[in-house]
Enzyme design. Sequence first.
Site, PDB file in Angstrom:
ATOM      1  N   HIS A  39       0.884  -1.165   0.000  1.00  0.00           N
ATOM      2  CA  HIS A  39       0.000   0.000   0.000  1.00  0.00           C
ATOM      3  C   HIS A  39       0.921   1.214   0.000  1.00  0.00           C
ATOM      4  O   HIS A  39       1.996   1.171   0.608  1.00  0.00           O
ATOM      5  CB  HIS A  39      -0.830   0.112   1.277  1.00  0.00           C
ATOM      6  CG  HIS A  39      -1.710  -1.050   1.593  1.00  0.00           C
ATOM      7  ND1 HIS A  39      -1.279  -2.152   2.279  1.00  0.00           N
ATOM      8  CD2 HIS A  39      -3.031  -1.247   1.347  1.00  0.00           C
ATOM      9  CE1 HIS A  39      -2.288  -2.991   2.439  1.00  0.00           C
ATOM     10  NE2 HIS A  39      -3.362  -2.477   1.875  1.00  0.00           N
ATOM     11  N   ASP A  43       2.463   2.040   3.289  1.00  0.00           N
ATOM     12  CA  ASP A  43       3.436   1.082   3.849  1.00  0.00           C
ATOM     13  C   ASP A  43       4.859   1.550   3.547  1.00  0.00           C
ATOM     14  O   ASP A  43       5.784   1.290   4.311  1.00  0.00           O
ATOM     15  CB  ASP A  43       3.305  -0.314   3.216  1.00  0.00           C
ATOM     16  CG  ASP A  43       1.912  -0.891   3.324  1.00  0.00           C
ATOM     17  OD1 ASP A  43       1.176  -0.490   4.243  1.00  0.00           O
ATOM     18  OD2 ASP A  43       1.571  -1.744   2.477  1.00  0.00           O
TER      19      ASP A  43
HETATM   20  C1  XUL Z   1      -7.487  -6.584   4.456  1.00  0.00           C
HETATM   21  C2  XUL Z   1      -6.658  -6.997   3.305  1.00  0.00           C
HETATM   22  C3  XUL Z   1      -5.814  -5.943   2.697  1.00  0.00           C
HETATM   23  C4  XUL Z   1      -5.739  -6.036   1.210  1.00  0.00           C
HETATM   24  C5  XUL Z   1      -5.027  -4.885   0.552  1.00  0.00           C
HETATM   25  O1  XUL Z   1      -8.240  -7.593   5.026  1.00  0.00           O
HETATM   26  O2  XUL Z   1      -6.658  -8.150   2.937  1.00  0.00           O
HETATM   27  O3  XUL Z   1      -4.557  -6.017   3.270  1.00  0.00           O
HETATM   28  O4  XUL Z   1      -5.102  -7.199   0.803  1.00  0.00           O
HETATM   29  O5  XUL Z   1      -5.555  -3.650   0.893  1.00  0.00           O
END
Ligand code: XUL
Length: 441
Positions: A106, A109
């Site tokens: 993300h 991150d």
């Molecule tokens: C949340 C989840 C996230 C997604 C990406 O449950 O799985 O980490 O993978 O936003």
Amino acid sequence: MIITGNKEYYKGIGAINYEGKESDNPFSFKFYNPKQLVMGKTMAEHFKFAVAYWHSFCGQGGDPFGPGTQQFPWDNSPDPMQRARDKADAAFEFITKMGFDYFCFHDVDLVDEADSLSENEKRLHEIGEYIAQKKKESSVKLLWGTANCFSNPVYMNGAATNPDFKVVARAGAQIKMALDLTIALGGENYVFWGGREGYMSLLNTDMGRELDHMAQFLTMARDYARSNGFRGSFFIEPKPMEPMKHQYDFDAATAIGFLREYGLDQDFKLNIEVNHATLAQHSFEHELTVAANAGMLGSIDANRGDNQNGWDTDQFPVNLYEVTEAMLVFLQAGGLKGGGVNFDAKIRRNSTDLEDIFHAHIGGADTFARALLTAEKILTSSEYSSLKKDRYVSFESGNGKEFEKGSLTLEALSKIAFNQSPPKRVSGKQELFENIINQFI
Ligand code: XUL
Ligand code: CO
């Protein structure tokens, strides 16, 4: 030229190699042999294992009852950009030592979010250049990028589906930056997980309008990325709830219906996560099958839930029986369309040694590898496929075949029933099917 760091964070741990199941070295793969061929592809090609930046290098084991317990040596600098570079060094050291080819992130991150969008843009650009250099120095690639449009309190009423247009615009700015970064880093795919796209109460929510907004938003994101050279797939990651009471991308079937309704099904596929499937009261293999049947099995977020409680525990996969059932679907579907297997999983709060993250990923990779080998054997040298096919043999010829072709009317179907002998009792043989899996594990 950017000079990337040369500090070693995971001291005393070298490259993790395949040593076979007789090895008693805990820092080795027992089943995951990246070069081994399974039904025409190497294991590395089948899986494209990825490390999730957020769980492995950001999340420190905090839970709703207490703060983090894990201390990361890359988190020490008071300067957010230096911390981000140190974290990238640790990440690339870890991924390279694991011998994996991919990571996923993300935006937030990679570097802490700042107070303004313009400062965020600057930070992301800077860390993007640093990571581009690290990618060049290694063979690590980006499986997918995404934007975290759920942690910042501004998104408490939703991001793309927020009733306030100003917040929708803010989410647009954030996702544009995350797309720019994903494209700049050669990302193979882009993920949308709508953690806050849903509702807490229908009393204050116009669901139809919010769904239209979500589709409008995704269409704009697609058009922007395509016009900027992005050729990969967009993935929707279904999840029924948590953090919202109800999330719009509830499960694979719901997400597929939504994508088809709004004409997004050519560009979007699904990223199926094990623990999201079980939260939706489905099995992992159910969600994989629904996605595969629609030609939309794009990627996997690998983890597992806990049988005794009902939330997203994101534990590393260890359940061989469950993953073997999944690998049967995976192999029969011809694998993933563009994606890979991302370990969206975290070590437990009391796993506080830096090396624990190695044990976790080794176990996850070995579970998938062993399940893949088992599924291969089941498909190539057991009666499994023919037993399943035989259940439908009445549709292979005669009236059954005409029915499948669509050439029977309801009157014709009824007439057949009046003229035939009563159906015999035919066993579904579930226990026999279940035993086949055990036999080949
Ligand atoms: C949340 C989840 C996230 C997604 C990406 O449950 O799985 O980490 O993978 O936003
Ligand atoms: Co996920």
